[in-house]
Design a protein around this motif. Structure first.
Motif, PDB file in Angstrom:
ATOM      1  N   ASN A  42       2.777  19.509 -12.217  1.00 31.40           N
ATOM      2  CA  ASN A  42       3.729  20.266 -13.057  1.00 31.40           C
ATOM      3  C   ASN A  42       3.188  20.448 -14.467  1.00 31.40           C
ATOM      4  O   ASN A  42       3.323  21.520 -15.072  1.00 31.40           O
ATOM      5  N   SER A  43       2.548  19.395 -14.989  1.00 32.17           N
ATOM      6  CA  SER A  43       1.983  19.466 -16.332  1.00 32.17           C
ATOM      7  C   SER A  43       0.855  20.499 -16.407  1.00 32.17           C
ATOM      8  O   SER A  43       0.791  21.307 -17.340  1.00 32.17           O
ATOM      9  N   CYS A  44      -0.017  20.493 -15.394  1.00 34.07           N
ATOM     10  CA  CYS A  44      -1.127  21.460 -15.354  1.00 34.07           C
ATOM     11  C   CYS A  44      -0.606  22.891 -15.238  1.00 34.07           C
ATOM     12  O   CYS A  44      -1.094  23.793 -15.926  1.00 34.07           O
ATOM     13  N   SER A  45       0.371  23.094 -14.373  1.00 32.09           N
ATOM     14  CA  SER A  45       0.908  24.446 -14.165  1.00 32.09           C
ATOM     15  C   SER A  45       1.532  24.997 -15.444  1.00 32.09           C
ATOM     16  O   SER A  45       1.296  26.150 -15.823  1.00 32.09           O
ATOM     17  N   SER A  46       2.328  24.159 -16.118  1.00 28.72           N
ATOM     18  CA  SER A  46       2.967  24.622 -17.365  1.00 28.72           C
ATOM     19  C   SER A  46       1.936  24.843 -18.459  1.00 28.72           C
ATOM     20  O   SER A  46       2.043  25.803 -19.248  1.00 28.72           O
ATOM     21  N   SER A  47       0.889  24.001 -18.500  1.00 30.40           N
ATOM     22  CA  SER A  47      -0.165  24.166 -19.511  1.00 30.40           C
ATOM     23  C   SER A  47      -0.947  25.453 -19.290  1.00 30.40           C
ATOM     24  O   SER A  47      -1.309  26.152 -20.242  1.00 30.40           O
ATOM     25  N   ILE A  48      -1.223  25.781 -18.031  1.00 27.33           N
ATOM     26  CA  ILE A  48      -1.940  27.022 -17.716  1.00 27.33           C
ATOM     27  C   ILE A  48      -1.105  28.237 -18.105  1.00 27.33           C
ATOM     28  O   ILE A  48      -1.622  29.201 -18.680  1.00 27.33           O
ATOM     29  N   SER A  49       0.194  28.185 -17.804  1.00 25.01           N
ATOM     30  CA  SER A  49       1.083  29.290 -18.199  1.00 25.01           C
ATOM     31  C   SER A  49       1.100  29.460 -19.712  1.00 25.01           C
ATOM     32  O   SER A  49       1.051  30.583 -20.241  1.00 25.01           O
ATOM     33  N   HIS A  50       1.168  28.319 -20.422  1.00 27.82           N
ATOM     34  CA  HIS A  50       1.170  28.349 -21.889  1.00 27.82           C
ATOM     35  C   HIS A  50      -0.151  28.923 -22.411  1.00 27.82           C
ATOM     36  O   HIS A  50      -0.164  29.747 -23.338  1.00 27.82           O
ATOM     37  N   GLN A  51      -1.271  28.497 -21.803  1.00 29.36           N
ATOM     38  CA  GLN A  51      -2.590  28.996 -22.207  1.00 29.36           C
ATOM     39  C   GLN A  51      -2.705  30.499 -21.988  1.00 29.36           C
ATOM     40  O   GLN A  51      -3.273  31.213 -22.819  1.00 29.36           O
TER      41      GLN A  51
ATOM     42  N   THR B 260       0.831  -1.211   0.000  1.00 26.08           N
ATOM     43  CA  THR B 260       0.000   0.000   0.000  1.00 26.08           C
ATOM     44  C   THR B 260       0.860   1.253   0.000  1.00 26.08           C
ATOM     45  O   THR B 260       0.588   2.215  -0.730  1.00 26.08           O
ATOM     46  N   HIS B 261       1.936   1.242   0.804  1.00 25.38           N
ATOM     47  CA  HIS B 261       2.834   2.402   0.870  1.00 25.38           C
ATOM     48  C   HIS B 261       3.557   2.606  -0.457  1.00 25.38           C
ATOM     49  O   HIS B 261       3.761   3.751  -0.897  1.00 25.38           O
ATOM     50  N   ARG B 262       3.941   1.504  -1.096  1.00 23.78           N
ATOM     51  CA  ARG B 262       4.608   1.609  -2.400  1.00 23.78           C
ATOM     52  C   ARG B 262       3.680   2.257  -3.436  1.00 23.78           C
ATOM     53  O   ARG B 262       4.083   3.130  -4.197  1.00 23.78           O
ATOM     54  N   MET B 263       2.422   1.805  -3.429  1.00 22.70           N
ATOM     55  CA  MET B 263       1.440   2.382  -4.339  1.00 22.70           C
ATOM     56  C   MET B 263       1.194   3.859  -4.029  1.00 22.70           C
ATOM     57  O   MET B 263       1.035   4.695  -4.927  1.00 22.70           O
ATOM     58  N   TYR B 264       1.192   4.177  -2.740  1.00 25.65           N
ATOM     59  CA  TYR B 264       1.000   5.567  -2.304  1.00 25.65           C
ATOM     60  C   TYR B 264       2.114   6.466  -2.843  1.00 25.65           C
ATOM     61  O   TYR B 264       1.857   7.553  -3.387  1.00 25.65           O
ATOM     62  N   LEU B 265       3.371   6.009  -2.708  1.00 24.63           N
ATOM     63  CA  LEU B 265       4.503   6.790  -3.220  1.00 24.63           C
ATOM     64  C   LEU B 265       4.441   6.927  -4.739  1.00 24.63           C
ATOM     65  O   LEU B 265       4.770   7.981  -5.305  1.00 24.63           O
ATOM     66  N   GLN B 266       4.008   5.864  -5.391  1.00 26.86           N
ATOM     67  CA  GLN B 266       3.867   5.897  -6.850  1.00 26.86           C
ATOM     68  C   GLN B 266       2.813   6.936  -7.267  1.00 26.86           C
ATOM     69  O   GLN B 266       3.025   7.722  -8.203  1.00 26.86           O
ATOM     70  N   LYS B 267       1.680   6.950  -6.548  1.00 25.24           N
ATOM     71  CA  LYS B 267       0.620   7.910  -6.843  1.00 25.24           C
ATOM     72  C   LYS B 267       1.078   9.341  -6.567  1.00 25.24           C
ATOM     73  O   LYS B 267       0.717  10.278  -7.297  1.00 25.24           O
ATOM     74  N   LEU B 268       1.894   9.506  -5.517  1.00 24.46           N
ATOM     75  CA  LEU B 268       2.427  10.838  -5.222  1.00 24.46           C
ATOM     76  C   LEU B 268       3.278  11.353  -6.373  1.00 24.46           C
ATOM     77  O   LEU B 268       3.193  12.528  -6.750  1.00 24.46           O
ATOM     78  N   ASP B 269       4.125  10.460  -6.931  1.00 25.97           N
ATOM     79  CA  ASP B 269       4.941  10.846  -8.086  1.00 25.97           C
ATOM     80  C   ASP B 269       4.055  11.208  -9.278  1.00 25.97           C
ATOM     81  O   ASP B 269       4.320  12.188  -9.993  1.00 25.97           O
ATOM     82  N   GLU B 270       3.005  10.411  -9.483  1.00 29.25           N
ATOM     83  CA  GLU B 270       2.085  10.702 -10.590  1.00 29.25           C
ATOM     84  C   GLU B 270       1.381  12.045 -10.382  1.00 29.25           C
ATOM     85  O   GLU B 270       1.240  12.842 -11.326  1.00 29.25           O
ATOM     86  N   ILE B 271       0.955  12.314  -9.134  1.00 35.36           N
ATOM     87  CA  ILE B 271       0.298  13.590  -8.822  1.00 35.36           C
ATOM     88  C   ILE B 271       1.251  14.758  -9.045  1.00 35.36           C
ATOM     89  O   ILE B 271       0.877  15.792  -9.616  1.00 35.36           O
ATOM     90  N   SER B 272       2.495  14.590  -8.609  1.00 40.28           N
ATOM     91  CA  SER B 272       3.498  15.648  -8.797  1.00 40.28           C
ATOM     92  C   SER B 272       3.711  15.949 -10.284  1.00 40.28           C
ATOM     93  O   SER B 272       3.784  17.109 -10.690  1.00 40.28           O
TER      94      SER B 272
END
Length: 339
Positions: free
Chosen positions: A40-49, A24-36
């Motif tokens: 970053n993708s959302c922030s850069s896309s908003i700046s580009h928009q 469960t902890h491994r999956m949690y860390l994996q999801k944290l990386d995905e969220i991060s």
């Protein structure tokens, strides 16, 4: 005595639970990386928009000649959509990590203060409102004791220290709430910085003849302000709850120590209390300026407190007048349309 077989069975169960926790902890860390990565993708896309929308706005403004009626209509629709995008981006960025402002960077460093869920944001906002109301009641009681029962400088210092801590804490909490999507008007934030500085100066004012002359006036002012703030917290909270239920206010809107446009329906009875408090601030400022001209005035705190009170009066009074004037103007403009 437990049998070894029972111990081994219990240990086996614990081992299985431990393996499950690790997975469960491994999956949690994996999801944290995905969220991060998504953040970053959302922030850069908003700046580009934002950059693209700025360019698009300039292009649309250039296309103003030789358009058919249909093309003009399409152009107006695009302009309207461009106007609504900043609000949409603001809502998105409320759930994305952002760089702290100067004040939060100085106080907290580069710590991410963005809360990721609506429930967490609303819970923090609700706790902020409870903190304000609780501390305001405490200051009301302490001011009452200082004015009617106790006249020791040490007790006055406790009240002033409480005011400094209260306003400093409010500025930090409000900065965090702004990072999480709260829309607090500029003056009502700056007002707390001025109030914190004023309380700090009052705390350092040494006991003496001039302090004793101004003391009762200041304590009475604190008593009145605390009473008005209790009224505002109580009635504004109820009004905000009603407006949020009707979908007319944002979930992260806060109570303020002043008057805003959304209070026009149902809270105009607070205006006389507010204006009286504003003119009391002016009276305090003028009293201190007159005191500063006395031959025996040696304390720098007298002039500094007078200046702070004058700034508070001007900011509070003109901001409130601007809100009332704007509402009266919009009300008078809407009457001919409804007739």
């Amino acid at each position: 005595m437990p049998v070894l077989a029972e111990v081994l069975d219990e240990w086996k169960c614990l081992e299985e639970e431990y393996q499950h926790i690790q997975e469960t902890h491994r999956m949690y860390l994996q999801k944290l990386d995905e969220i991060s990565n998504l953040q970053n993708s959302c922030s850069s896309s908003i700046s580009h928009q934002r950059r693209r929308l700025k360019e698009m706005s300039q292009l649309v403004n250039r296309c103003s000649k030789g358009l058919t009626e249909e093309e003009s209509k399409t152009k107006d629709e695009i302009k309207e959509k461009i106007k609504t995008r900043p609000n949409a981006f603001f809502e998105m960025e409320a759930f994305l990590p952002k760089k702290n402002g100067l004040y939060l960077s100085l106080v907290l460093g580069n710590v991410n203060v963005t809360l990721l869920s609506k429930q967490s944001k609303f819970a923090y906002k609700d706790e902020y409102e409870k903190f304000k109301l609780c501390l305001t009641v405490i200051m009301l009681l302490l001011s009452f004791i200082c004015y009617f029962f106790v006249s020791y400088r040490f007790v006055d210092a406790i009240l002033n220290f409480l005011l400094v801590w209260y306003y400093c804490t409010l500025t930090i909490r409000e900065s965090i709430l702004i990072s999480n999507g709260s829309r607090i008007k500029g003056w009502w934030v700056f007002h707390h910085y001025v109030a914190a500085f004023l309380s700090g100066v009052m705390l350092t004012w040494p006991d003496g003849n001039l302090y004793q002359i101004f003391r009762n006036q200041f304590i009475a002012y604190c008593l009145y302000q605390s009473f008005v703030q209790c009224l505002q917290c109580y009635y504004q909270s109820g009004c905000l709850y009603r407006l949020r239920a009707l979908g007319e206010r944002h979930n992260m809107d806060l109570t303020v120590e002043g008057f805003q446009s959304w209070m026009w329906r149902g809270l105009t009875f607070l205006l006389p209390f507010l204006f009286f408090g504003h003119f009391w601030q002016l009276f305090n400022g003028l009293s201190l300026f007159r005191m500063a001209q006395l031959p025996d005035c040696k304390e720098w705190q007298v002039l500094m407190c007078g200046l702070c009170f004058l700034i508070l009066f001007m900011g509070n009074f003109f901001t409130t007048v601007a809100v009332v004037r704007h509402k009266l103007k919009s009300k008078s403009q809407s009457k001919p349309k409804s007739q």
